[in-house]
Design an enzyme around this catalytic site. Sequence first.
Site, PDB file in Angstrom:
ATOM      1  N   TYR A 189     -12.054  24.024  22.591  1.00 29.79           N
ATOM      2  CA  TYR A 189     -12.306  22.847  23.434  1.00 29.79           C
ATOM      3  C   TYR A 189     -11.034  22.127  23.886  1.00 29.79           C
ATOM      4  CZ  TYR A 189     -16.940  23.088  21.160  1.00 29.79           C
ATOM      5  OH  TYR A 189     -18.169  23.491  20.681  1.00 29.79           O
ATOM      6  N   CYS A 203      -2.937  36.499  15.757  1.00 32.03           N
ATOM      7  CA  CYS A 203      -2.330  37.206  16.889  1.00 32.03           C
ATOM      8  C   CYS A 203      -3.044  36.900  18.199  1.00 32.03           C
ATOM      9  CB  CYS A 203      -2.308  38.709  16.616  1.00 32.03           C
ATOM     10  SG  CYS A 203      -1.218  39.146  15.254  1.00 32.03           S
TER      11      CYS A 203
END
Length: 421
Positions: free
Chosen positions: A318, A346
């Site tokens: 968000y 990653c």
Amino acid sequence: MSAFAYRNGILHAEDLPLDRLIEEVGTPAFVYSRADLQAAYRRFAGALQDAGLDARICYAVKANPHLAVIRSFAELGAGADVVSEGELRRALAAGVPADRIVFAGVGKSDGEMALGLETGILQFNVESREELLRLDAVARGLGKTAPVALRVNPDVDAKTHAKITTGKSENKFGIDIRDIPELLQLAGGLPGLAIKGLAVHIGSQITQLEPFEAAFRRVAELFTEMRSAGHPLEHLDMGGGLGIAYQGESLPSVEDYAAVVRRTVGQLGVPLVFEPGRHLVGEAGLLLARVLFVKQGRSRRFLILDAAMNDLLRPALYDAWHEIQPLREAAPDATRQPFDVVGPVCESGDIFAAGRPLPEMAAGDALAFRSAGAYGATMASTYNSRLPAPEIMVSGSHYSIIRARPSHEQLMAQETLPDWL
């Protein structure tokens, strides 16, 4: 006043110094204050009571479904708002009486409907014609009658993040307000259903009162019209969605919210159901982490933590903002430099904050993400085969590990290799 505060230069949870805690449980770790949880509930319930409202509070389990959190509210008389079989079973296991449980959500399975019927929940919040017909069939098959509230979509913009608004006409939630009369008429002829009321919920992390006022007025008008038309509506479900101050911003108080409820639906004279979630748990929890490396890039400095987006997804999902505090209090005149606060996953999206001004930190230093009690641990994953963070509840100077950090062996034990490999 928050239970998380500096004392003698160390961030505490209630009376517990958090540097001592992380030496014993490690990082990353979620920490909840029982005092803050129950204080938030009492404030919310007290504001509604002081406004003269006949209110029942059903905690929205999705915000933080831990049994200890649900039990902390159940001790004070709270019910539960659930959206899955798992949440229903958790609410029951935590001691919430079935007749204080509301089952919401747009996609209930036959099995979930059956479980709700068999346990005797307060009501199903039905969100479509298709669900209405299916619930009737399941109820008749079990020889039961399903208590129902139709969830109204009032087409009101909650003015919150697009991914957590639920009351606009293009959202998947609820029944278009114009279709409610027809569906009430349909439901009245279905023998497996008992229509009890209407429900509305326009979104999460709502920080203005105007959207609530608009939605509640529309639903109040509809409620009055439908009762005048002969539909036996008994109560109104007001939903939840009241936000918290992630950045210390000034927000409407619960007393202001209660006043809106009173002037929009108070004249109906019917019992009201409220389903707060984030408002009760958000500020009562934090995520602890340690610095692994301070990396100097070409133009940016990075704090690389042992916590990651798999632990606290909200910033990646968000672009959410969480206050970040060192466990050791910085001097008032300490120089602050901009850091990109990131995790080891990653993904370039594994970032908690960009250019956040923080005092100088070094490898091994600990910090806390504030307001992580809602949609933190419950949205976590094991991405990159990372171990889930434990959850700890604090009461006074004592703590309990309410969910332990599993081992890699325990996680892999849930998997099975096919016999042909």
